[in-house]
Motif scaffolding. Sequence first.
Motif: not given
Length: 292
Positions: A165-169
Amino acid sequence: MKPDLICPVCSEPLAIDQSSLAKYKSVSCTQGHLFDFAKQGYLNLLLSQHKKSKHPGDTLEMVQARTQFLGQGFYDSISDFLIQECLTKDQLSSPANNPFQYCDLACGEGFYTQRIHNHIQKNIANELASTGIDISTPAIKAACQRTKEIQWLISSLARIPLSDNSQDLVTGLFFHFDLEEITRILNPGGYFIMVTTGPNHLMELRSLIYDEVKDETIKDFSHLKGSLSHSKTLNVKEMKKITSSENILSLLAMTPHYWRCTQDKKQHLETISELSITIDIQFDMFIKNDSL
């Protein structure tokens, strides 16, 4: 800002090693696993047991061919379309004022990664942490020559060394991706953009290589279950003229067709000085549901 890295051995968070001996040139986890930055600036997080060959991924020759070909603008329309049509305001938002985290998987020598990074940087107010990951050492070394603003990693994509759950894109171009693993690293509400070849891509080149050109497999995402949803598909189709045998051979060398092309066919391509090719690219967009 550095991305949220995890240890490839134990999956604990990796942080800059602040011991006096390390001189801030390493990362380590709480279990004591230590990884040094290379002098070029990248981190090698590929464990020996995750290698399928001694030198996995693209060779130096393939990387040089891709750099030469892409540098002449033949594929600019692919990155331009991705930036203009796929990276809307929604895709470039992150919760509150948190730093925006972007990752490009199978990034190669970083041509697309750098372009997307630069676009995001111009269009967000938040701090940005960008990561490019590839299994090829020559590719990552070439990527380091493009920019030091992106954290370049050598790693297997079977276990991406980024926190849950760390990357926005996340973007991924021209590779077979594990959607479950990508879902793991995406933030709820985060986007994955997958770029693949359409059925007619490089049809003219393929016709010169193979006695019988096989149909491409139609991509179907209706089977997807869980928190990752397929939101839409977009396509780009156009013709490009390649005007030298050197560029034709560079194009061949940067594709998987190179390994299937016989020596006789390669010698024939050396005699061709002009070739019109079809560019047929599919863009599939996915979103990780907020509620899961």
